[in-house]
Design a protein around this motif. Structure first.
Motif, mmCIF file in Angstrom:
data_model
loop_
_atom_site.group_PDB
_atom_site.id
_atom_site.type_symbol
_atom_site.label_atom_id
_atom_site.label_comp_id
_atom_site.label_asym_id
_atom_site.label_seq_id
_atom_site.Cartn_x
_atom_site.Cartn_y
_atom_site.Cartn_z
ATOM 1 N N ASP A 96 -19.383 63.275 17.974
ATOM 2 C CA ASP A 96 -20.341 64.307 18.356
ATOM 3 C C ASP A 96 -20.614 65.241 17.189
ATOM 4 O O ASP A 96 -19.988 65.153 16.129
ATOM 5 C CB ASP A 96 -19.835 65.095 19.569
ATOM 6 C CG ASP A 96 -18.447 65.696 19.349
ATOM 7 O OD1 ASP A 96 -18.032 65.855 18.173
ATOM 8 O OD2 ASP A 96 -17.776 66.011 20.345
ATOM 9 N N VAL A 97 -21.562 66.159 17.399
ATOM 10 C CA VAL A 97 -21.936 67.103 16.349
ATOM 11 C C VAL A 97 -20.803 68.070 16.010
ATOM 12 O O VAL A 97 -20.495 68.269 14.830
ATOM 13 C CB VAL A 97 -23.217 67.864 16.742
ATOM 14 C CG1 VAL A 97 -23.468 69.033 15.803
ATOM 15 C CG2 VAL A 97 -24.407 66.913 16.719
ATOM 16 N N ALA A 310 -28.465 63.256 9.389
ATOM 17 C CA ALA A 310 -28.966 62.087 10.115
ATOM 18 C C ALA A 310 -28.576 62.149 11.582
ATOM 19 O O ALA A 310 -29.347 61.754 12.465
ATOM 20 C CB ALA A 310 -28.426 60.810 9.473
ATOM 21 N N LEU A 311 -27.379 62.683 11.855
ATOM 22 C CA LEU A 311 -26.928 62.810 13.238
ATOM 23 C C LEU A 311 -27.779 63.815 14.008
ATOM 24 O O LEU A 311 -28.073 63.609 15.190
ATOM 25 C CB LEU A 311 -25.464 63.226 13.280
ATOM 26 C CG LEU A 311 -24.845 63.406 14.677
ATOM 27 C CD1 LEU A 311 -24.953 62.113 15.494
ATOM 28 C CD2 LEU A 311 -23.398 63.850 14.568
ATOM 29 N N TYR A 312 -28.193 64.891 13.359
ATOM 30 C CA TYR A 312 -29.074 65.852 14.029
ATOM 31 C C TYR A 312 -30.356 65.160 14.514
ATOM 32 O O TYR A 312 -30.845 65.425 15.613
ATOM 33 C CB TYR A 312 -29.450 66.985 13.081
ATOM 34 C CG TYR A 312 -28.384 68.039 12.879
ATOM 35 C CD1 TYR A 312 -27.593 68.483 13.931
ATOM 36 C CD2 TYR A 312 -28.194 68.617 11.617
ATOM 37 C CE1 TYR A 312 -26.624 69.463 13.738
ATOM 38 C CE2 TYR A 312 -27.236 69.603 11.421
ATOM 39 C CZ TYR A 312 -26.449 70.017 12.481
ATOM 40 O OH TYR A 312 -25.502 70.987 12.293
ATOM 41 N N VAL A 313 -30.904 64.284 13.677
ATOM 42 C CA VAL A 313 -32.127 63.570 14.067
ATOM 43 C C VAL A 313 -31.840 62.639 15.243
ATOM 44 O O VAL A 313 -32.626 62.557 16.191
ATOM 45 C CB VAL A 313 -32.702 62.777 12.873
ATOM 46 C CG1 VAL A 313 -33.978 62.037 13.285
ATOM 47 C CG2 VAL A 313 -32.983 63.700 11.696
ATOM 48 N N ALA A 314 -30.707 61.948 15.186
ATOM 49 C CA ALA A 314 -30.338 61.053 16.285
ATOM 50 C C ALA A 314 -30.143 61.832 17.580
ATOM 51 O O ALA A 314 -30.566 61.393 18.666
ATOM 52 C CB ALA A 314 -29.063 60.288 15.928
ATOM 53 N N GLU A 315 -29.510 62.994 17.489
ATOM 54 C CA GLU A 315 -29.314 63.831 18.670
ATOM 55 C C GLU A 315 -30.655 64.291 19.232
ATOM 56 O O GLU A 315 -30.854 64.333 20.457
ATOM 57 C CB GLU A 315 -28.449 65.044 18.309
ATOM 58 C CG GLU A 315 -27.004 64.708 17.958
ATOM 59 C CD GLU A 315 -26.186 64.382 19.193
ATOM 60 O OE1 GLU A 315 -26.641 64.660 20.313
ATOM 61 O OE2 GLU A 315 -25.078 63.845 19.037
ATOM 62 N N ALA A 316 -31.578 64.658 18.358
ATOM 63 C CA ALA A 316 -32.898 65.077 18.811
ATOM 64 C C ALA A 316 -33.618 63.942 19.534
ATOM 65 O O ALA A 316 -34.264 64.162 20.573
ATOM 66 C CB ALA A 316 -33.727 65.569 17.621
ATOM 67 N N GLY A 339 -21.886 76.474 18.328
ATOM 68 C CA GLY A 339 -20.598 75.956 18.761
ATOM 69 C C GLY A 339 -20.627 75.256 20.096
ATOM 70 O O GLY A 339 -19.606 74.795 20.588
ATOM 71 N N GLY A 340 -21.818 75.165 20.705
ATOM 72 C CA GLY A 340 -21.905 74.516 22.000
ATOM 73 C C GLY A 340 -22.280 73.054 21.867
ATOM 74 O O GLY A 340 -22.543 72.545 20.783
ATOM 75 N N SER A 341 -22.317 72.389 23.010
ATOM 76 C CA SER A 341 -22.750 71.002 23.020
ATOM 77 C C SER A 341 -24.258 70.965 22.881
ATOM 78 O O SER A 341 -24.949 71.934 23.121
ATOM 79 C CB SER A 341 -22.315 70.321 24.320
ATOM 80 O OG SER A 341 -22.906 70.973 25.420
ATOM 81 N N VAL A 342 -24.764 69.800 22.482
ATOM 82 C CA VAL A 342 -26.189 69.658 22.302
ATOM 83 C C VAL A 342 -26.843 69.432 23.648
ATOM 84 O O VAL A 342 -26.500 68.488 24.354
ATOM 85 C CB VAL A 342 -26.502 68.465 21.365
ATOM 86 C CG1 VAL A 342 -27.993 68.286 21.221
ATOM 87 C CG2 VAL A 342 -25.858 68.684 20.023
#
Length: 345
Positions: A96-97, A310-316, A339-342
């Motif tokens: 996770d992020v 790259a993970l931020y893009v995948a999460e989006a 600090g929270g979950s996406v």
């Protein structure tokens, strides 16, 4: 240089065999939660299998390569940093992020190099496309089209821990698009579908996806992926500019049977079946570079911080798929920074 390898599954076995032939590597020791599997690989390669990871580090390693299960990546990276040992880890950094951010902060605070495994950066075709783009030969880029298509799906047991198709598979495209263009993705709109095995939907995942990406210079990219591509394993990128274009992945094993009657292009006799076939040379080059990183002769070509982008893009994309709405990458980054979950993940 003595290198330890943690995780002796398919990619671990490949990396172990590769490392034996990298100049400067004088010793290799392998370890795995499945001791029997580690021992079998060690016997086949004529190397040593450690009884545990702690035992492996006690032998005095110069570097470590992590190819274990995704869920173990973050903890194993932290362990290597605790030991002061340069580390290579296959993507993703963490599940996770928040876990990825912890590794990024830890790596940036210390002096031990960390290299994350995005092997496409070392593929000759992608590198040639980047050179053509950065030289100005293509003019300004208006459209990029990326695809990653597996020939056959992974086992059902893999899906619940994979992170999903965008995080597990398309993240390679997100990374290579950032690396090749030098630009950042600002927004995405994504969709997914399931027409294959039930275990994808049961695991909250999709077997096919598509995403539209907008970059900070207003260039557009499409990214598609599927677990069912009967023609063969297909990974390509089209880079289209105002003055020229480059197409990555059009070699003699590309699974691209033409429907045009007057075209001489024929289906490859032996199209790629797996990602390891498609990127064999890139993996070899990547590990050779890591040995140079571990020796202190060059800096890491792919830091945890870049993997996080790259993970931020995948999460989006995953959030967009679930909500049916466009998502700004800045919103994902801001949510992670608090600090929270996406949301929507």
């Amino acid at each position: 240089m003595k290198i330890g390898l943690i995780g002796t599954g398919r990619i671990g076995a490949f990396h172990a065999a590769t490392l034996q032939n990298v100049p400067g590597v004088t010793g290799l020791v392998v370890a795995d939660a499945d001791a029997a599997r580690a021992a079998a690989l060690a016997d086949s390669l004529g190397v040593r299998a450690a009884g545990s990871i702690e035992e492996m580090y006690a032998e005095g390693l110069d570097a470590v390569v992590i190819t274990a299960a995704t869920s173990a990546h973050a903890a194993l990276i932290h362990q290597a940093l605790d030991a002061g040992v340069p580390v290579f880890c296959e993507k993703p950094v963490a599940l996770d992020v928040p876990g990825t951010i912890e590794v990024v902060e830890r790596a940036e605070a210390g002096g031990v190099p960390v290299q994350i495994g995005f092997q496409r950066r070392f593929d000759a075709g992608y590198r040639a496309a980047q050179e053509a783009l950065r030289s100005g030969e293509l003019g300004w880029v208006h459209t990029l089209r990326a695809c990653t298509s597996d020939r056959t799906p992974p086992p059902a047991a893999f899906i619940p821990t994979s992170g999903g198709l965008f995080r597990d598979c398309s993240i390679h495209d997100f990374d290579i698009l950032r690396w090749l263009t030098g630009r950042e993705v600002v927004s995405v709109y994504a969709q997914g579908a399931n027409r294959g095995a039930d275990f994808f939907a049961e695991g909250g995942d999709v077997d096919t996806c598509a995403a539209l990406l907008r970059f900070d210079d207003d260039a557009l990219a499409t990214v598609t992926a599927t677990r069912y591509n009967g023609a063969g394993h297909d990974v390509r990128l089209e880079v289209c500019g105002s003055q020229g274009a480059r197409f990555v992945g059009l070699d003699d094993r590309a699974p691209l049977p033409s429907a045009e009657p007057k075209l001489s292009w024929q289906r490859a006799d032996a199209p790629y079946a797996t990602f390891m076939e498609r990127f064999h040379d890139a993996y070899v080059t990547e590990l050779g570079v890591f040995v140079e990183v571990a020796a202190g002769r060059t800096s890491s070509p792919c830091s945890p911080a870049e993997a996080l982008e790259a993970l931020y893009v995948a999460e989006a994309c995953e959030r967009s798929r679930r909500t049916g709405q466009p998502v700004a990458v800045a919103d994902v980054r801001a949510g992670a920074g608090n600090g929270g979950s996406v949301p929507g993940a």
